[in-house]
Design a protein around this motif. Sequence first.
Motif, mmCIF file in Angstrom:
data_model
loop_
_atom_site.group_PDB
_atom_site.id
_atom_site.type_symbol
_atom_site.label_atom_id
_atom_site.label_comp_id
_atom_site.label_asym_id
_atom_site.label_seq_id
_atom_site.Cartn_x
_atom_site.Cartn_y
_atom_site.Cartn_z
ATOM 1 N N LEU A 32 0.823 -1.209 0.000
ATOM 2 C CA LEU A 32 0.000 0.000 0.000
ATOM 3 C C LEU A 32 0.854 1.254 0.000
ATOM 4 N N ARG A 33 0.366 2.265 -0.665
ATOM 5 C CA ARG A 33 0.964 3.604 -0.608
ATOM 6 C C ARG A 33 0.023 4.435 0.248
ATOM 7 N N ILE A 34 0.489 4.818 1.437
ATOM 8 C CA ILE A 34 -0.326 5.595 2.369
ATOM 9 C C ILE A 34 0.282 6.982 2.489
ATOM 10 N N VAL A 35 -0.551 7.984 2.240
ATOM 11 C CA VAL A 35 -0.116 9.376 2.336
ATOM 12 C C VAL A 35 -0.969 10.073 3.388
ATOM 13 N N VAL A 36 -0.304 10.625 4.403
ATOM 14 C CA VAL A 36 -0.965 11.494 5.373
ATOM 15 C C VAL A 36 -0.559 12.903 4.964
ATOM 16 N N LEU B 135 4.925 10.428 8.203
ATOM 17 C CA LEU B 135 3.934 9.371 8.433
ATOM 18 C C LEU B 135 3.534 8.669 7.141
ATOM 19 N N SER B 136 3.995 9.183 6.010
ATOM 20 C CA SER B 136 3.614 8.645 4.706
ATOM 21 C C SER B 136 4.665 7.669 4.203
ATOM 22 N N GLY B 137 4.247 6.771 3.311
ATOM 23 C CA GLY B 137 5.200 5.846 2.724
ATOM 24 C C GLY B 137 4.536 4.631 2.121
ATOM 25 N N SER B 138 5.366 3.650 1.805
ATOM 26 C CA SER B 138 4.918 2.395 1.224
ATOM 27 C C SER B 138 4.955 1.331 2.320
ATOM 28 N N PHE B 139 3.845 0.602 2.487
ATOM 29 C CA PHE B 139 3.730 -0.358 3.572
ATOM 30 C C PHE B 139 3.147 -1.664 3.048
ATOM 31 N N GLY C 35 2.041 2.290 15.104
ATOM 32 C CA GLY C 35 2.389 0.885 15.319
ATOM 33 C C GLY C 35 1.641 -0.009 14.354
ATOM 34 N N THR C 36 1.233 -1.198 14.817
ATOM 35 C CA THR C 36 0.553 -2.139 13.931
ATOM 36 C C THR C 36 -0.938 -1.821 13.851
ATOM 37 N N VAL C 37 -1.443 -1.902 12.641
ATOM 38 C CA VAL C 37 -2.852 -1.618 12.370
ATOM 39 C C VAL C 37 -3.401 -2.778 11.550
ATOM 40 N N PRO C 38 -4.535 -3.382 11.952
ATOM 41 C CA PRO C 38 -5.114 -4.467 11.152
ATOM 42 C C PRO C 38 -5.582 -3.948 9.792
ATOM 43 N N ALA C 39 -5.181 -4.640 8.715
ATOM 44 C CA ALA C 39 -5.566 -4.225 7.364
ATOM 45 C C ALA C 39 -6.306 -5.328 6.620
ATOM 46 N N GLU C 40 -6.020 -6.591 6.941
ATOM 47 C CA GLU C 40 -6.612 -7.707 6.203
ATOM 48 C C GLU C 40 -8.131 -7.697 6.321
ATOM 49 N N GLY C 41 -8.784 -7.894 5.167
ATOM 50 C CA GLY C 41 -10.236 -7.945 5.135
ATOM 51 C C GLY C 41 -10.908 -6.600 4.969
ATOM 52 N N LYS C 42 -10.138 -5.532 5.042
ATOM 53 C CA LYS C 42 -10.697 -4.192 4.880
ATOM 54 C C LYS C 42 -10.539 -3.721 3.430
ATOM 55 N N THR C 43 -11.439 -2.872 2.982
ATOM 56 C CA THR C 43 -11.252 -2.210 1.695
ATOM 57 C C THR C 43 -10.278 -1.062 1.935
ATOM 58 N N PRO C 44 -9.655 -0.522 0.887
ATOM 59 C CA PRO C 44 -8.784 0.640 1.090
ATOM 60 C C PRO C 44 -9.524 1.819 1.760
ATOM 61 N N GLN C 45 -10.801 2.003 1.431
ATOM 62 C CA GLN C 45 -11.584 3.089 2.048
ATOM 63 C C GLN C 45 -11.796 2.835 3.539
ATOM 64 N N GLU C 46 -12.057 1.580 3.912
ATOM 65 C CA GLU C 46 -12.234 1.250 5.330
ATOM 66 C C GLU C 46 -10.933 1.462 6.098
ATOM 67 N N VAL D 220 -5.171 6.112 0.836
ATOM 68 C CA VAL D 220 -4.678 4.729 0.792
ATOM 69 C C VAL D 220 -4.859 4.211 -0.628
ATOM 70 N N GLU D 221 -3.757 3.845 -1.271
ATOM 71 C CA GLU D 221 -3.789 3.295 -2.623
ATOM 72 C C GLU D 221 -3.066 1.957 -2.637
ATOM 73 N N ILE D 222 -3.502 1.074 -3.502
ATOM 74 C CA ILE D 222 -2.817 -0.210 -3.650
ATOM 75 C C ILE D 222 -1.674 -0.010 -4.638
ATOM 76 N N GLU D 223 -0.459 -0.197 -4.156
ATOM 77 C CA GLU D 223 0.732 -0.028 -4.973
ATOM 78 C C GLU D 223 1.036 -1.307 -5.755
#
Length: 177
Positions: free
Chosen positions: A36-40, A46-50, A64-75, A96-99
Amino acid sequence: MPLILLSAANCAPPQTGVMAAPLPDAPYRLGSGDRLRIVVFDQTNLSGSFAVDAAGMITLPLLGTVPAEGKTPQELKAVLEQRLRKQFLREPNVSVEIEAYRPFFIFGEVAQSGQYAYIAGMTVEQAVAIAGGYTPRGRRGPVQLARRDGADVVRIEVPLTTLMRPGDTIFVQERWF
């Protein structure tokens, strides 16, 4: 000289009905292997590729760690904005974009079974080509496709023109003659 006209429809191989049940066509949900490419906005630190790790988590600076599995990028965007708002920023604006999508898998009667990078808009036929094509014994027709639908996995026989999704698994069967 006599003129003979043949109908192209009579020369074409017969089409078979393959799909017994529809495949899930829900919005794309994040999973292990997605990048993911996350931009704040206005917060370059706080921004970067994760990457979504094997546990379905992403690790972000400060949060820290944030649950992402099962979520849409909007969620996921909403979750990140909420956590940033609670702890660090007044009005966070997150993108949040899918890289890169998680890979797909193909096995059975193909030249090179394995894991391959997913390309948006890919069909099953293109996936077979990426795996080096069929073996001499490979069935050149419908294939078995497994796709995750929430907690369940749907397995179905599909035509080669079926659009794939990241994380799909294809099994090319052996032909009998």
